[in-house]
Scaffold this motif. Structure first.
Motif, PDB file in Angstrom:
ATOM      1  N   ALA A   1     -11.887  22.397  10.411  1.00 59.96           N
ATOM      2  CA  ALA A   1     -10.864  23.066   9.606  1.00 59.96           C
ATOM      3  C   ALA A   1     -10.981  24.588   9.679  1.00 59.96           C
ATOM      4  N   LYS A   2     -12.109  25.090  10.186  1.00 65.65           N
ATOM      5  CA  LYS A   2     -12.343  26.534  10.234  1.00 65.65           C
ATOM      6  C   LYS A   2     -11.872  27.170  11.539  1.00 65.65           C
ATOM      7  N   VAL A   3     -11.563  26.357  12.557  1.00 58.95           N
ATOM      8  CA  VAL A   3     -11.304  26.890  13.889  1.00 58.95           C
ATOM      9  C   VAL A   3      -9.982  26.378  14.450  1.00 58.95           C
ATOM     10  N   PHE A   4      -9.541  27.036  15.537  1.00 56.13           N
ATOM     11  CA  PHE A   4      -8.343  26.583  16.247  1.00 56.13           C
ATOM     12  C   PHE A   4      -8.662  25.365  17.117  1.00 56.13           C
ATOM     13  N   LEU A   5      -9.777  25.453  17.862  1.00 53.70           N
ATOM     14  CA  LEU A   5     -10.216  24.363  18.735  1.00 53.70           C
ATOM     15  C   LEU A   5     -11.726  24.302  18.732  1.00 53.70           C
ATOM     16  N   LEU A   6     -12.274  23.105  18.628  1.00 51.05           N
ATOM     17  CA  LEU A   6     -13.714  22.885  18.603  1.00 51.05           C
ATOM     18  C   LEU A   6     -14.081  21.950  19.753  1.00 51.05           C
ATOM     19  N   ILE A   7     -15.021  22.379  20.593  1.00 54.60           N
ATOM     20  CA  ILE A   7     -15.481  21.563  21.719  1.00 54.60           C
ATOM     21  C   ILE A   7     -16.989  21.382  21.608  1.00 54.60           C
ATOM     22  N   GLY A   8     -17.435  20.139  21.634  1.00 54.50           N
ATOM     23  CA  GLY A   8     -18.859  19.841  21.605  1.00 54.50           C
ATOM     24  C   GLY A   8     -19.278  19.209  22.913  1.00 54.50           C
TER      25      GLY A   8
ATOM     26  N   ALA B   1     -21.274   8.389  20.621  1.00 54.66           N
ATOM     27  CA  ALA B   1     -21.409   8.394  19.161  1.00 54.66           C
ATOM     28  C   ALA B   1     -20.486   9.437  18.544  1.00 54.66           C
ATOM     29  N   ALA B   2     -20.397  10.607  19.176  1.00 57.06           N
ATOM     30  CA  ALA B   2     -19.516  11.663  18.669  1.00 57.06           C
ATOM     31  C   ALA B   2     -18.054  11.232  18.727  1.00 57.06           C
ATOM     32  N   GLN B   3     -17.670  10.583  19.822  1.00 61.45           N
ATOM     33  CA  GLN B   3     -16.285  10.102  19.955  1.00 61.45           C
ATOM     34  C   GLN B   3     -15.979   9.082  18.866  1.00 61.45           C
ATOM     35  N   ASN B   4     -16.922   8.202  18.599  1.00 61.02           N
ATOM     36  CA  ASN B   4     -16.730   7.197  17.550  1.00 61.02           C
ATOM     37  C   ASN B   4     -16.595   7.849  16.178  1.00 61.02           C
ATOM     38  N   ASN B   5     -17.417   8.862  15.921  1.00 57.96           N
ATOM     39  CA  ASN B   5     -17.321   9.574  14.651  1.00 57.96           C
ATOM     40  C   ASN B   5     -15.993  10.313  14.530  1.00 57.96           C
ATOM     41  N   LEU B   6     -15.530  10.867  15.642  1.00 56.15           N
ATOM     42  CA  LEU B   6     -14.270  11.607  15.638  1.00 56.15           C
ATOM     43  C   LEU B   6     -13.082  10.692  15.351  1.00 56.15           C
ATOM     44  N   LEU B   7     -13.118   9.490  15.890  1.00 58.51           N
ATOM     45  CA  LEU B   7     -12.018   8.550  15.684  1.00 58.51           C
ATOM     46  C   LEU B   7     -11.786   8.252  14.203  1.00 58.51           C
ATOM     47  N   GLN B   8     -12.840   8.341  13.420  1.00 60.17           N
ATOM     48  CA  GLN B   8     -12.725   8.036  11.993  1.00 60.17           C
ATOM     49  C   GLN B   8     -12.130   9.180  11.188  1.00 60.17           C
ATOM     50  N   THR B   9     -11.948  10.351  11.812  1.00 61.53           N
ATOM     51  CA  THR B   9     -11.479  11.529  11.080  1.00 61.53           C
ATOM     52  C   THR B   9      -9.995  11.815  11.255  1.00 61.53           C
ATOM     53  N   GLY B  10      -9.425  11.426  12.395  1.00 58.12           N
ATOM     54  CA  GLY B  10      -8.024  11.738  12.683  1.00 58.12           C
ATOM     55  C   GLY B  10      -7.798  13.186  13.090  1.00 58.12           C
ATOM     56  N   LEU B  11      -8.870  13.933  13.331  1.00 57.08           N
ATOM     57  CA  LEU B  11      -8.737  15.347  13.715  1.00 57.08           C
ATOM     58  C   LEU B  11      -8.166  15.480  15.124  1.00 57.08           C
ATOM     59  N   ALA B  12      -7.278  16.456  15.295  1.00 61.97           N
ATOM     60  CA  ALA B  12      -6.622  16.651  16.593  1.00 61.97           C
ATOM     61  C   ALA B  12      -7.151  17.862  17.350  1.00 61.97           C
ATOM     62  N   ASN B  13      -7.999  18.667  16.720  1.00 62.39           N
ATOM     63  CA  ASN B  13      -8.454  19.906  17.365  1.00 62.39           C
ATOM     64  C   ASN B  13      -9.929  19.858  17.756  1.00 62.39           C
ATOM     65  N   VAL B  14     -10.446  18.646  17.984  1.00 59.30           N
ATOM     66  CA  VAL B  14     -11.858  18.474  18.358  1.00 59.30           C
ATOM     67  C   VAL B  14     -11.944  17.670  19.648  1.00 59.30           C
ATOM     68  N   ARG B  15     -12.798  18.114  20.579  1.00 56.35           N
ATOM     69  CA  ARG B  15     -13.022  17.413  21.838  1.00 56.35           C
ATOM     70  C   ARG B  15     -14.521  17.333  22.101  1.00 56.35           C
ATOM     71  N   PHE B  16     -14.964  16.219  22.691  1.00 61.00           N
ATOM     72  CA  PHE B  16     -16.366  16.056  23.068  1.00 61.00           C
ATOM     73  C   PHE B  16     -16.457  15.701  24.547  1.00 61.00           C
TER      74      PHE B  16
END
Length: 267
Positions: free
Chosen positions: A83-90, A100-115
């Motif tokens: 929520a603090k950034v335009f785009l977040l890449i891990g 594991a990160a992809q699985n955690n991301l799926l539970q959030t519905g966030l559109a500005n995060v990539r792993f």
């Protein structure tokens, strides 16, 4: 080994972190390994930590920031910065961590995060692409970080000092960077950052107290973090662990220390 479902996992977690005085090795071989890399249930009280790393990172971000996190692991804490950034890449070198990160991301519905699975020594991003780069407890290549940072961009990294978990390392007679003078790696990283062209390099450090609530909490940490190499595989380890728990048990939990240092470097 079968992967436990949510209900089974909850039962395992109760068994792990409410661990009574039992045969620790037998417990881990039979039950503990099934929890995988989920550190979320470890109960540890930390006192006198001077900062929270990702809270510090957030101070250098705004709605226009493109942020790279090196060594993101399962991304649990990193996702909180979305929520603090335009785009977040891990990125992480481990395929299992990225899954594991992809699985955690799926539970959030966030559109500005990539792993992405990627090595820190070969960042596959254009020059000057990021306004901020973070790295927590992971090796990095200062030259690569400088290359992908935009002018006036900021690199923040928290690392583990040689003096971390010192009572544990002394008990086992081995450990992560054990025997090296405290500050050796910090000095080497500072040289690398300056050689890579960072014009401002600020260094901070702290030595906090950690109290693990049960033997199970501490045991899970030692089996899943590189604090004591090959923990549990060397003859005598389990007896040393028993003595360690008995010696450092306090009213707050089982004591050890967390020694950390932080660099804030501006390109």
């Amino acid at each position: 080994m079968n992967v436990p479902g949510d209900k089974d996992r909850a039962t395992l977690r109760k068994a792990v972190f409410g661990l009574p005085e039992i045969d620790y090795k037998e417990w881990y071989d039979r039950v503990g390994a099934q929890i995988g890399w989920d550190f979320g249930g470890i109960r540890c009280r930390v006192e006198n930590a001077a900062w929270d790393f990702y809270e510090v990172v957030a101070k250098y971000c705004d709605g226009r920031t493109v942020l790279l996190d090196i060594g993101c692991g399962g991304g649990e804490k990193l996702i909180g910065l979305a929520a603090k950034v335009f785009l977040l890449i891990g990125i992480d070198a481990s395929a299992a961590m990225i899954q594991a990160a992809q699985n955690n991301l799926l539970q959030t519905g966030l559109a500005n995060v990539r792993f992405f699975q990627m090595r820190a020594q070969g960042l596959m991003f254009p020059d000057g692409f990021f306004q901020c780069v973070s790295c927590r407890h992971c090796s990095f290549d200062a030259g690569e970080v400088a290359r992908v940072l935009a002018k006036d961009g900021v690199f923040l990294t928290q690392q583990v000092s040689e003096g971390d978990k010192l009572n544990i390392k002394r008990a086992f007679g081995r450990g992560q960077n054990y025997g090296q003078p405290d500050g050796t790696q910090k000095a080497a990283y500072e040289r690398e950052l300056k050689q890579a062209g960072f014009r401002e390099v600020q260094a901070l450090e702290y030595d906090a107290a950690e109290y693990y609530q049960t033997a199970g909490d501490l045991l899970f940490l030692l089996k899943h973090a590189p604090i004591v190499p090959d923990f549990g595989e060397v003859p005598g380890d389990w007896e040393i662990f028993r003595r360690l728990v008995a010696e450092f048990q306090t009213g707050k939990g089982i004591y050890t220390n967390a020694r950390r240092y932080l660099f804030i470097a501006r390109k």
